[in-house]
Write an enzyme that holds these catalytic residues in place. Structure first.
Site, PDB file in Angstrom:
ATOM      1  N   VAL A  77      -1.253  -3.527  -7.229  1.00 14.63           N
ATOM      2  CA  VAL A  77      -0.912  -2.564  -8.278  1.00 14.63           C
ATOM      3  C   VAL A  77      -0.196  -1.387  -7.625  1.00 14.63           C
ATOM      4  O   VAL A  77      -0.730  -0.739  -6.725  1.00 14.63           O
ATOM      5  CB  VAL A  77      -2.172  -2.074  -9.024  1.00 14.63           C
ATOM      6  CG1 VAL A  77      -1.801  -1.034 -10.068  1.00 14.63           C
ATOM      7  CG2 VAL A  77      -2.919  -3.249  -9.641  1.00 14.63           C
ATOM      8  N   GLY A  87       0.370   7.963 -16.682  1.00 16.97           N
ATOM      9  CA  GLY A  87      -0.311   6.948 -17.469  1.00 16.97           C
ATOM     10  C   GLY A  87       0.265   5.556 -17.326  1.00 16.97           C
ATOM     11  O   GLY A  87      -0.225   4.613 -17.947  1.00 16.97           O
ATOM     12  N   GLY A  89       0.374   3.594 -14.575  1.00 16.43           N
ATOM     13  CA  GLY A  89      -0.507   2.713 -13.810  1.00 16.43           C
ATOM     14  C   GLY A  89      -1.589   2.134 -14.704  1.00 16.43           C
ATOM     15  O   GLY A  89      -1.895   0.944 -14.639  1.00 16.43           O
ATOM     16  N   GLN A 115      -8.341   4.341  -4.482  1.00  8.79           N
ATOM     17  CA  GLN A 115      -8.145   4.586  -5.912  1.00  8.79           C
ATOM     18  C   GLN A 115      -9.346   4.196  -6.781  1.00  8.79           C
ATOM     19  O   GLN A 115      -9.176   3.872  -7.950  1.00  8.79           O
ATOM     20  CB  GLN A 115      -6.895   3.853  -6.389  1.00  8.79           C
ATOM     21  CG  GLN A 115      -5.621   4.308  -5.717  1.00  8.79           C
ATOM     22  CD  GLN A 115      -5.317   5.769  -5.994  1.00  8.79           C
ATOM     23  OE1 GLN A 115      -5.565   6.269  -7.082  1.00  8.79           O
ATOM     24  NE2 GLN A 115      -4.796   6.457  -4.993  1.00  8.79           N
ATOM     25  N   TYR A 119      -9.537   3.295 -11.109  1.00  9.73           N
ATOM     26  CA  TYR A 119      -9.985   2.040 -11.705  1.00  9.73           C
ATOM     27  C   TYR A 119     -11.280   2.209 -12.500  1.00  9.73           C
ATOM     28  O   TYR A 119     -11.480   1.528 -13.501  1.00  9.73           O
ATOM     29  CB  TYR A 119     -10.115   0.949 -10.637  1.00  9.73           C
ATOM     30  CG  TYR A 119      -8.769   0.539 -10.098  1.00  9.73           C
ATOM     31  CD1 TYR A 119      -7.884  -0.204 -10.879  1.00  9.73           C
ATOM     32  CD2 TYR A 119      -8.357   0.918  -8.828  1.00  9.73           C
ATOM     33  CE1 TYR A 119      -6.634  -0.570 -10.400  1.00  9.73           C
ATOM     34  CE2 TYR A 119      -7.105   0.556  -8.341  1.00  9.73           C
ATOM     35  CZ  TYR A 119      -6.252  -0.183  -9.135  1.00  9.73           C
ATOM     36  OH  TYR A 119      -5.019  -0.542  -8.658  1.00  9.73           O
TER      37      TYR A 119
END
Length: 156
Positions: A77, A87, A89, A115, A119
């Site tokens: 990703v 926004g 991602g 990250q 998530y």
């Protein structure tokens, strides 16, 4: 920045591998050494593959592998740094999750180094029970793999 014009695509054939390689080199510390040929293999063996485009510029990428019902993993990703925090991602990951190959899967995994909070906001949870990895010392070239499949001797 107004992002209403950003388009998401699930067509693997639309991916410009050179743009993808450049995006990964710019925005993904974990993908700095990936070769174009290897990216092509990863894309062929992934479903879905979702890209995000600002006109003809690739600005986002994510892919997944799945058995379609029990397990899936989301990989790679990435959003171009100029488009982070808008926004996109989240939309990219949600598009992967909504894909027919993913939307009925019981458990969806992903690996991330920095990250976790991003998530978690999407619904992923920390999972300490699936942290094993095998670093394959026998990584081979495609011709070496073909030789092994055909039962031929591979020189070292």
């Amino acid at each position: 920045m107004d992002c209403r014009h950003i388009q998401f695509c699930d067509q693997k054939g639309q991916i410009d591998l050179e743009q993808l390689k450049a995006l990964l080199q710019l925005a993904a510390f974990w993908a700095q050494e990936r070769r174009t040929e290897d990216l092509a293999v990863a894309i062929i063996n992934s479903e879905p593959v979702i890209t995000a485009w600002d006109n003809d510029q690739l600005i986002g990428f994510a892919r997944a592998t799945s058995d379609g019902i029990y397990r899936a993993t989301i990989w790679d990703v990435v959003i171009h740094p100029n488009y982070q925090g808008l926004g996109l991602g989240r939309r990219l990951v949600e598009t992967v999750l909504a894909h027919p190959r993913m939307n009925r899967v019981e458990r969806i995994y992903l690996m991330t180094t920095h990250q976790q909070q991003f998530y978690e906001r999407i619904g992923f949870e920390y999972n300490s029970s699936t942290t094993m990895v095998l670093h394959n010392p026998l990584v081979a070239t495609p011709s070496e793999l073909l030789a092994v499949i055909n039962g031929e001797q591979v020189s070292q």
